[in-house]
Design a protein around this motif. Structure first.
Motif, PDB file in Angstrom:
ATOM      1  N   ILE C  82       0.815  -1.222   0.000  1.00  0.00           N
ATOM      2  CA  ILE C  82       0.000   0.000   0.000  1.00  0.00           C
ATOM      3  C   ILE C  82       0.846   1.269   0.000  1.00  0.00           C
ATOM      4  O   ILE C  82       0.447   2.280  -0.577  1.00  0.00           O
ATOM      5  N   ASP C  83       2.021   1.225   0.615  1.00  0.00           N
ATOM      6  CA  ASP C  83       2.920   2.379   0.475  1.00  0.00           C
ATOM      7  C   ASP C  83       4.332   1.983   0.861  1.00  0.00           C
ATOM      8  O   ASP C  83       4.540   1.110   1.705  1.00  0.00           O
ATOM      9  N   HIS C  84       5.309   2.657   0.235  1.00  0.00           N
ATOM     10  CA  HIS C  84       6.700   2.425   0.571  1.00  0.00           C
ATOM     11  C   HIS C  84       7.474   3.738   0.645  1.00  0.00           C
ATOM     12  O   HIS C  84       8.624   3.833   0.227  1.00  0.00           O
ATOM     13  N   SER C 240      -2.726  -2.539  -5.919  1.00  0.00           N
ATOM     14  CA  SER C 240      -2.284  -2.302  -4.540  1.00  0.00           C
ATOM     15  C   SER C 240      -1.417  -1.058  -4.410  1.00  0.00           C
ATOM     16  O   SER C 240      -1.330  -0.473  -3.335  1.00  0.00           O
ATOM     17  N   VAL C 242      -1.845   1.831  -6.117  1.00  0.00           N
ATOM     18  CA  VAL C 242      -2.550   3.084  -6.420  1.00  0.00           C
ATOM     19  C   VAL C 242      -2.851   3.919  -5.171  1.00  0.00           C
ATOM     20  O   VAL C 242      -2.642   5.141  -5.189  1.00  0.00           O
ATOM     21  N   PRO C 243      -3.329   3.316  -4.054  1.00  0.00           N
ATOM     22  CA  PRO C 243      -3.605   4.176  -2.893  1.00  0.00           C
ATOM     23  C   PRO C 243      -2.381   4.956  -2.429  1.00  0.00           C
ATOM     24  O   PRO C 243      -2.486   6.153  -2.114  1.00  0.00           O
ATOM     25  N   GLY C 244      -1.209   4.320  -2.411  1.00  0.00           N
ATOM     26  CA  GLY C 244      -0.005   5.014  -1.989  1.00  0.00           C
ATOM     27  C   GLY C 244       0.357   6.151  -2.921  1.00  0.00           C
ATOM     28  O   GLY C 244       0.712   7.263  -2.485  1.00  0.00           O
ATOM     29  N   ALA C 246      -1.669   7.801  -4.863  1.00  0.00           N
ATOM     30  CA  ALA C 246      -2.679   8.860  -4.694  1.00  0.00           C
ATOM     31  C   ALA C 246      -2.426   9.630  -3.399  1.00  0.00           C
ATOM     32  O   ALA C 246      -2.555  10.862  -3.362  1.00  0.00           O
ATOM     33  N   ALA C 247      -2.054   8.915  -2.336  1.00  0.00           N
ATOM     34  CA  ALA C 247      -1.818   9.578  -1.045  1.00  0.00           C
ATOM     35  C   ALA C 247      -0.637  10.544  -1.145  1.00  0.00           C
ATOM     36  O   ALA C 247      -0.685  11.661  -0.618  1.00  0.00           O
TER      37      ALA C 247
ATOM     38  N   LEU D  29       3.199  10.185   5.811  1.00  0.00           N
ATOM     39  CA  LEU D  29       2.492   8.978   5.388  1.00  0.00           C
ATOM     40  C   LEU D  29       3.157   7.711   5.907  1.00  0.00           C
ATOM     41  O   LEU D  29       2.566   6.930   6.638  1.00  0.00           O
ATOM     42  N   THR D  30       4.416   7.528   5.517  1.00  0.00           N
ATOM     43  CA  THR D  30       5.057   6.245   5.763  1.00  0.00           C
ATOM     44  C   THR D  30       6.509   6.478   6.140  1.00  0.00           C
ATOM     45  O   THR D  30       7.193   7.278   5.503  1.00  0.00           O
ATOM     46  N   ILE D  32      10.119   4.731   6.515  1.00  0.00           N
ATOM     47  CA  ILE D  32      10.881   3.559   6.089  1.00  0.00           C
ATOM     48  C   ILE D  32      12.193   3.523   6.837  1.00  0.00           C
ATOM     49  O   ILE D  32      12.973   4.487   6.791  1.00  0.00           O
ATOM     50  N   ILE D  37       8.637  -0.859   8.105  1.00  0.00           N
ATOM     51  CA  ILE D  37       7.803   0.030   7.300  1.00  0.00           C
ATOM     52  C   ILE D  37       6.619   0.419   8.170  1.00  0.00           C
ATOM     53  O   ILE D  37       5.801  -0.443   8.519  1.00  0.00           O
ATOM     54  N   VAL D  39       3.273   2.542   8.349  1.00  0.00           N
ATOM     55  CA  VAL D  39       2.272   3.325   7.632  1.00  0.00           C
ATOM     56  C   VAL D  39       1.433   4.055   8.670  1.00  0.00           C
ATOM     57  O   VAL D  39       0.760   3.418   9.482  1.00  0.00           O
ATOM     58  N   PHE D  53      -7.925  -4.368   2.978  1.00  0.00           N
ATOM     59  CA  PHE D  53      -7.362  -3.388   2.049  1.00  0.00           C
ATOM     60  C   PHE D  53      -8.134  -2.065   2.172  1.00  0.00           C
ATOM     61  O   PHE D  53      -7.527  -0.990   2.253  1.00  0.00           O
ATOM     62  N   LEU D  60      -4.332   5.000   5.398  1.00  0.00           N
ATOM     63  CA  LEU D  60      -3.310   5.733   4.656  1.00  0.00           C
ATOM     64  C   LEU D  60      -3.783   7.134   4.287  1.00  0.00           C
ATOM     65  O   LEU D  60      -3.045   8.120   4.452  1.00  0.00           O
ATOM     66  N   LEU D  61      -5.022   7.250   3.802  1.00  0.00           N
ATOM     67  CA  LEU D  61      -5.494   8.545   3.299  1.00  0.00           C
ATOM     68  C   LEU D  61      -5.956   9.476   4.409  1.00  0.00           C
ATOM     69  O   LEU D  61      -5.810  10.693   4.314  1.00  0.00           O
ATOM     70  N   ILE D 239      -9.157   4.945  -7.021  1.00  0.00           N
ATOM     71  CA  ILE D 239      -8.705   3.639  -6.519  1.00  0.00           C
ATOM     72  C   ILE D 239      -9.732   2.559  -6.865  1.00  0.00           C
ATOM     73  O   ILE D 239      -9.382   1.468  -7.317  1.00  0.00           O
TER      74      ILE D 239
END
Lengths: 282, 282, 282, 282
Positions: C82-84, C240, C242-244, C246-247, D29-30, D32, D37, D39, D53, D60-61, D239
């Motif tokens: 979902i995000d990295h 999977s 896309v949300p990240g 978009a965020a 957001l995230t 690393i 990781i 989130v 999901f 996330l958002l 999404i």
């Protein structure tokens, strides 16, 4: 990482040491300074009005101003793909995007993405195909034997050689024109000789209808002969297709209702009838 | 629905009746027939070698072959945007896409999508801005008064007028060159007069540093004076930016490691030093 | 062509004949009728509130409602990507697009295009890599011998096997978690057995630092074992991510100045410190 | 620029001074770190298998784990747009891209770009429309009077209010389902009350056929009531559409010939007949 190295570099400089190598990343395309833009070394304002767009594209991609003959071939290559009507899938992707009221840049991006494996990739493949034949020539084969061998290999794989045949045209008028120009401008060399040999080899195959060279093949051969590598030939192809995609997206917006269902086969051309360029242009 | 209508039409035709209106959808850009491609009525193979790419773009988008003077302005407009180095966000979007090993078309699409509200949209906005001023002139105001009024409106909204000022350049050399060409080619008219008046009005404002006209403003004024509508001017802008985006994507692929972290400020230009076009080109 | 056939069909129908085959093109995904939307046969309004998004994605792509165990694996796979953070090139392409004021859809498209050869393609490659090993097992080799053989082949080609190693992580916590879930949900089969054998084979190679299986490898093995083909696994990956993307595009718009120069290394995380899910969630 | 500041900062640090403010750019957001990781603060491997999901997308958002009721609404909103058959222009853009043999990511990007002004933008517009009505309520109007006023304003502008009416459906089954869920989950508040009032106001207009609320309107009202801002609602929409676009691109690749001409009206559905979810799922 670069960052860390940079700080280290800055520290060394303060210590009076010199960095032996500058570790910043490098670009050779365009130098921007206040009130100055140098494209491959030439001031862009000086290029304006002195080089055509096609010549400037060559300068940017290849690094040098083209000779007048090369410049004319560039223009012809770029013009040859400027539009191919409403039915190419790339054009339809752009029109389907345009009918939603999307911005022109989104329509153009959508259209460009439609150059997949089966659509628009033949220039690069054909250049590789011709190079395979030329490798055989360099090993001592005649052009004729080399052509027969690579045509046979393609036939064994169940394929028509890239750069040959067309969905609509039995004889691609653009290919003939480009070869004629290459001849007149004395740009013909081994790639054109090779593609001619392949065309003959295909012709001689018994029980087959002719699959003459198409515009992709012609561009592949000409680019090979004037020293444009496959990746740059592919860039030229993309550049040359953008005006047509943009024109269709704009026409969709101006002439059609939004959110329509686009049947590619159900259209009619209502533009000017066939006409000729005035003599002074020739 | 069209389909149903078509069958009805086909049935009428079989009954010997004529359809009074053809309900197929229409396009006026390019007519494709076997072995024939007519762009705006002109055989594409005849256009190759006779019109430059820039002239063919004008033909496709505007419907007619440009005069030699118009053709030269088109080339200059298209050349003026051909590249602006590594720092524009559109170029960086394309380079960040290229570093993943993506195909050139994906890199170009990604770059084109980076022309958002704050980047590349000024040509259209400036054309509308100038037209607002010209409306006032048509209502009887002088150019000077009209310019002061629209500049004041922009100032009241806290905005610099579109087409003025630049992140890097205090004087945009491309704008000066384009205006000079428009003068020489006798293409100057009311839009250029209006933008000059706006530039003076900005100059006269007390306590402000100068925000001279930039290349977007110059193109907006020239396009206005040669009859190119805002949407087509925007299409020209997109077309003109593609070679630069493609060149950066290709350079990224050739000269850099894949999957690198691209810091736009940490680069150095290592191309040719400033040089001049040979005299024959001028 | 379809069109012509259709008219012929319509004519036959009028003649009282039946068309033996319907030549319209076919889709099995979703049936739209007035006031009714059937996804793979299920009314979409009935699916809402009864299947999760992850289960509905499985239904749409695979054609059937997943078992509860499969559904849980789907959710975990989709959540794992979902995000990295800000440094993946796809995220940077999206942020560079967002800084221009582009629409969210343009930013997301730009980000998705950044999944090129070196970024995000490892799931498909790893599935093929594991299948090569499983072919050897089917030919009578032990898992251990098959693993050593395909690891050696990769080494001979100078490559790390796809699905192993990571730029940042020496041990990918998401891979461990996914394998644990597959074990608990009794979804382990030959692909997971194969990837374990490969991991051991890599471990046993002398003089090498460990390259443990990463999340791409874990997803490849789990997808293989639950019958998801490589192309669908690739679709899951895109969905999977896309949300990240978009965020990040939204955060860029909300928190940053437009038209900034984005240095990926020069950022700091200012979100919440590490925290744990409440027990009821576990 | 940031770079220069950073070096200055680094220098100050070496001088034993503290930088009062960290001038790196920020993301919440995230986070690393090696083998970790986080989130929004939660370890991603811990989120896997514990949040769906849809819940992870909300996390996330929006920054926090949703309540179970919010989570169920999120899933329903995401599921509601999962596919709408072959005729939406976004789907057709993706299919026209897929027929060229383009990579799935290019097809998905092309499809996403097809959410222009007339296609998919109604959630954001409807949220603004409802907020206009709620402003009137806050100024003392009844919901009924406020609804009549904003409906009249739309009618005066020749427009149907955003979130009402549909090309295919006279009653959108997804909207009814979402409102029912919002009622059961006690998420109803002023936005749903406002949209009900608008629906009634449209109903009372004489001589008009009904334009009932559609799924865009329902999502707009529900998002308003659960505190999701318009830009995030738009992200949810994008999404939710990706799985359908990917499914069509994949089906095009698997079931159709490359380079076909896609007539959107000439298709037939050949998937499963209408069926029901098993009781345990309800």
């Amino acid at each position: 990482m670069t960052h860390t190295r940079d700080k280290a570099g800055a520290m060394e400089e303060r210590r009076g040491q010199r960095r032996t190598t500058d570790e910043r990343w490098r670009t050779a395309l365009t130098c921007i300074e206040p009130n100055k833009i140098l494209v491959r070394g030439y001031p862009l304002d000086e290029v304006m009005g002195r080089l055509t767009f096609g010549e400037a594209i060559y300068l940017l991609l290849m690094g040098e101003v083209p000779s007048p003959a090369l410049g004319r071939l560039m223009e012809a290559i770029l013009v040859s793909f400027i539009d191919h009507g409403v039915t190419p899938p790339s054009t339809l992707a752009a029109r389907n995007t345009a009918t939603t009221g999307a911005a022109l840049r989104a329509c153009v991006a959508s259209g460009i993405l439609g150059f997949g494996r089966y659509h628009g990739g033949d220039i690069e493949s054909c250049m590789q195909f011709l190079d395979t034949g030329l490798d055989l020539v360099r090993q001592g084969k005649t052009y004729r034997d080399a052509a027969h061998e690579i045509v046979q290999r393609a036939a064994d794989a169940g394929e028509i050689p890239p750069g040959f045949g067309h969905r609509f045209h039995t004889r691609d008028p653009r290919a003939a024109r480009l070869f004629q120009m290459a001849l007149e401008l004395e740009a013909e060399a081994e790639h054109i000789q090779m593609i001619r040999a392949v065309e003959n080899a295909l012709h001689e195959k018994p029980g087959k209808e002719a699959t003459p060279v198409n515009i992709d093949g012609a561009i592949a051969a000409v680019c090979g002969d004037i020293g444009i590598p496959p990746a740059i030939a592919n860039a030229l192809f993309l550049i040359s297709r953008v005006p047509g995609i943009a024109a269709h997206a704009d026409e969709e917006r101006v002439r059609q209702q939004p959110m329509r269902q686009i049947d590619p086969k159900d259209h009619i051309y209502d533009g000017p009838s066939e006409r000729r360029l005035q003599e002074r242009r020739k």
